[in-house]
Design a protein around this motif. Structure first.
Motif, PDB file in Angstrom:
ATOM      1  N   LYS A 165       0.973  -1.070  -0.035  1.00  0.00           N
ATOM      2  CA  LYS A 165       0.092  -0.099   0.118  1.00  0.00           C
ATOM      3  C   LYS A 165       0.988   1.113   0.196  1.00  0.00           C
ATOM      4  O   LYS A 165       0.869   2.024   0.779  1.00  0.00           O
ATOM      5  N   ILE A 166       1.574   1.248  -1.571  1.00  0.00           N
ATOM      6  CA  ILE A 166       2.985   2.742  -0.889  1.00  0.00           C
ATOM      7  C   ILE A 166       2.451   3.048  -2.514  1.00  0.00           C
ATOM      8  O   ILE A 166       2.002   2.875  -3.415  1.00  0.00           O
ATOM      9  N   LYS A 167       1.992   4.467  -2.528  1.00  0.00           N
ATOM     10  CA  LYS A 167       2.581   5.352  -4.170  1.00  0.00           C
ATOM     11  C   LYS A 167       3.513   5.524  -4.043  1.00  0.00           C
ATOM     12  O   LYS A 167       4.167   6.236  -3.555  1.00  0.00           O
ATOM     13  N   LEU A 168       3.478   5.610  -6.047  1.00  0.00           N
ATOM     14  CA  LEU A 168       5.063   5.920  -5.929  1.00  0.00           C
ATOM     15  C   LEU A 168       3.896   7.638  -7.443  1.00  0.00           C
ATOM     16  O   LEU A 168       3.700   6.593  -8.484  1.00  0.00           O
ATOM     17  N   ILE A 169       4.205   8.522  -7.195  1.00  0.00           N
ATOM     18  CA  ILE A 169       3.746   9.660  -8.025  1.00  0.00           C
ATOM     19  C   ILE A 169       4.634  10.735  -8.539  1.00  0.00           C
ATOM     20  O   ILE A 169       5.357  11.208  -7.951  1.00  0.00           O
ATOM     21  N   GLY A 170       4.485  10.435  -9.892  1.00  0.00           N
ATOM     22  CA  GLY A 170       5.238  11.199 -11.191  1.00  0.00           C
ATOM     23  C   GLY A 170       4.708  12.472 -10.719  1.00  0.00           C
ATOM     24  O   GLY A 170       3.730  13.152 -10.825  1.00  0.00           O
ATOM     25  N   ALA A 171       5.608  14.339 -11.341  1.00  0.00           N
ATOM     26  CA  ALA A 171       4.987  15.046 -11.512  1.00  0.00           C
ATOM     27  C   ALA A 171       4.629  15.366 -13.124  1.00  0.00           C
ATOM     28  O   ALA A 171       3.600  15.851 -13.435  1.00  0.00           O
ATOM     29  N   GLY A 172       4.451  14.239 -13.234  1.00  0.00           N
ATOM     30  CA  GLY A 172       3.869  13.943 -14.922  1.00  0.00           C
ATOM     31  C   GLY A 172       4.341  13.834 -16.133  1.00  0.00           C
ATOM     32  O   GLY A 172       5.861  12.982 -15.638  1.00  0.00           O
ATOM     33  N   VAL A 173       3.765  12.848 -17.065  1.00  0.00           N
ATOM     34  CA  VAL A 173       5.035  12.400 -17.483  1.00  0.00           C
ATOM     35  C   VAL A 173       5.807  12.850 -18.913  1.00  0.00           C
ATOM     36  O   VAL A 173       6.645  12.684 -19.221  1.00  0.00           O
ATOM     37  N   ASP A 174       5.033  13.977 -18.878  1.00  0.00           N
ATOM     38  CA  ASP A 174       6.020  15.474 -19.637  1.00  0.00           C
ATOM     39  C   ASP A 174       6.511  15.615 -18.824  1.00  0.00           C
ATOM     40  O   ASP A 174       8.486  16.626 -18.977  1.00  0.00           O
ATOM     41  N   LYS A 175       7.272  15.476 -17.902  1.00  0.00           N
ATOM     42  CA  LYS A 175       8.066  16.292 -17.113  1.00  0.00           C
ATOM     43  C   LYS A 175       9.306  15.543 -16.385  1.00  0.00           C
ATOM     44  O   LYS A 175      10.212  15.242 -15.689  1.00  0.00           O
ATOM     45  N   VAL A 176       8.751  14.018 -15.825  1.00  0.00           N
ATOM     46  CA  VAL A 176       9.646  12.463 -15.007  1.00  0.00           C
ATOM     47  C   VAL A 176       9.926  11.873 -16.050  1.00  0.00           C
ATOM     48  O   VAL A 176       9.140  11.117 -16.686  1.00  0.00           O
ATOM     49  N   THR A 177      11.063  11.335 -15.781  1.00  0.00           N
ATOM     50  CA  THR A 177      11.797  10.143 -17.004  1.00  0.00           C
ATOM     51  C   THR A 177      12.082   9.576 -15.911  1.00  0.00           C
ATOM     52  O   THR A 177      13.401  10.134 -15.497  1.00  0.00           O
ATOM     53  N   MET A 178      11.978   8.492 -16.190  1.00  0.00           N
ATOM     54  CA  MET A 178      13.124   7.527 -15.866  1.00  0.00           C
ATOM     55  C   MET A 178      14.012   7.017 -16.294  1.00  0.00           C
ATOM     56  O   MET A 178      13.350   5.757 -17.597  1.00  0.00           O
ATOM     57  N   LEU A 179      14.895   7.268 -16.628  1.00  0.00           N
ATOM     58  CA  LEU A 179      16.242   7.000 -17.426  1.00  0.00           C
ATOM     59  C   LEU A 179      16.693   5.357 -17.041  1.00  0.00           C
ATOM     60  O   LEU A 179      17.518   4.715 -18.135  1.00  0.00           O
ATOM     61  N   GLY A 180      17.090   4.515 -16.130  1.00  0.00           N
ATOM     62  CA  GLY A 180      17.429   3.778 -15.318  1.00  0.00           C
ATOM     63  C   GLY A 180      19.373   3.352 -16.177  1.00  0.00           C
ATOM     64  O   GLY A 180      19.583   4.913 -15.807  1.00  0.00           O
ATOM     65  N   ARG A 181      19.689   2.222 -15.755  1.00  0.00           N
ATOM     66  CA  ARG A 181      21.411   2.603 -14.932  1.00  0.00           C
ATOM     67  C   ARG A 181      21.766   2.037 -16.690  1.00  0.00           C
ATOM     68  O   ARG A 181      21.502   0.893 -16.798  1.00  0.00           O
ATOM     69  N   GLU A 182      22.745   2.078 -17.124  1.00  0.00           N
ATOM     70  CA  GLU A 182      23.548   1.312 -17.896  1.00  0.00           C
ATOM     71  C   GLU A 182      23.840  -0.301 -17.608  1.00  0.00           C
ATOM     72  O   GLU A 182      23.927  -0.664 -18.696  1.00  0.00           O
TER      73      GLU A 182
END
Length: 340
Positions: free
Chosen positions: A75-92
């Motif tokens: 029961k936790i939420k992960l919320i970004g500021a918006g699809v056009d404002k937050v991007t998760m790029l990952g690691r190489e």
């Protein structure tokens, strides 16, 4: 014995507590992540690890060169500021960017929304051994994969750009509603013993089929629009499926049905170049006997298919069919009122 009870009663009285008093409830928190250090954490993983039941992790705008695994959480939420404002790029050095659940640990009642997730190594988002996972208003640039998960809801997401499959489930239970799934090799693959419902999704420009139902999976397709794909829906293996209220047009093939599968269809609009119904084989063969009396055959009259506007015109033949006010994923446009 009486002396011991008297002493304990005195201690309780001195502490100001009663035996019936319950421990205080910790109020839910919002934990903020910001790359510039203006939040509680700069690391998404550290913020999620610190989250307790009921907490929300909020991501401020930014492109995060990070990955994330959510496991052993409830029961936790992960919320970004918006699809056009937050991007998760990952690691190489890792395949995939965001994982929910981890063998042998799961995750329960997790909600993720308001961000873009890039792919890395061919995978963007994986869900494993979890239950009650909601993905809403996400842009997933790559493959979304689920294995042994229950009560998954994917809603109002854009998923595309995978060199394999846009969404794939194995031995899972899920609902996909109101998504746009585009430009993948396959749109959606339902495999193993999965039970998946697709409702009001737009699936387009898959190199091969928009939807594949295989193995012993069960699928229900209701009110989807599958257009400009190599094929519409392939029912293979020992799968069991129902398809009703869909528009399956501008593909090479509409329904591809293996003799070993079980399929019921009704009130579908079909408009495909090489055949609306085909039996799977080497080669595939036309199967006009599978056509239903309730089918709508012919051009469904989209507003502008060339520009990917797949709303129905007011004079479409796909309106008011059976229990459906309109077939497909998108409501029709209304007639323009005359001006004086």
């Amino acid at each position: 014995m009486r002396n011991w009870l008297f002493v304990m009663a005195c201690l309780v009285g001195l502490s100001g507590m009663s035996w019936a008093e319950e421990p205080s409830v910790v109020a839910p928190r919002t934990i903020t992540v910001a790359l510039d250090g203006t939040g509680d954490f700069t690391s998404i993983q550290e913020a999620v690890d610190a989250a307790r039941k009921g907490d929300t992790v909020f991501l401020k705008p930014g492109a995060y060169p990070q990955d994330l695994t959510i496991h052993s959480k409830e029961k936790i939420k992960l919320i970004g500021a918006g699809v056009d404002k937050v991007t998760m790029l990952g690691r190489e050095d890792l395949v995939g960017v965001l994982h929910v659940g981890k063998w042998p640990y799961g995750a329960t009642d997790i909600e993720i929304s308001g961000l873009t997730i890039n792919e890395h190594g061919g995978h963007a988002l994986g869900i494993f051994n979890g239950k009650g996972i909601t993905l809403r208003n996400l842009h997933v640039k790559g493959m979304l994969f689920g294995q042994q998960v229950e009560a998954v809801r994917i809603e109002d997401c854009v998923i595309g750009g995978s060199e394999t499959t846009g969404v794939q489930f194995s031995d899972s239970q899920a609902l996909l509603v109101g998504n746009v799934i585009h430009d993948n090799d396959h749109g959606v693959n339902v495999a193993g013993k999965s039970d998946v419902r697709l409702e009001r999704n737009l699936i387009l420009r898959s190199l091969f089929e928009a939807v594949v139902v295989n193995d012993k999976a069960k699928a229900s397709l209701v009110g989807n629009t599958l257009v400009k794909n190599g094929g519409g829906v392939a029912f293979l293996g020992a799968s069991q499926s129902d398809a009703s209220g869909n528009i399956i047009g501008l593909n090479k093939i509409g329904f591809l049905v293996a003799p070993s599968s079980r399929v019921t269809t009704s009130f579908n609009a079909l408009f495909n170049s090489e055949g609306d119904y085909m039996r799977a084989g080497s080669p595939n063969t036309p199967a006009p006997d599978l056509r239903q009396a309730s089918d709508v055959v012919g051009d469904p009259r989209f507003v502008d298919a060339e520009r990917d506007d797949f709303r129905l015109r007011a004079d479409s033949g796909a309106l008011n069919k059976g229990q459906f006010p309109f077939l497909g994923a998108l409501p029709p446009v209304q007639k323009l009122s005359s001006t004086r």
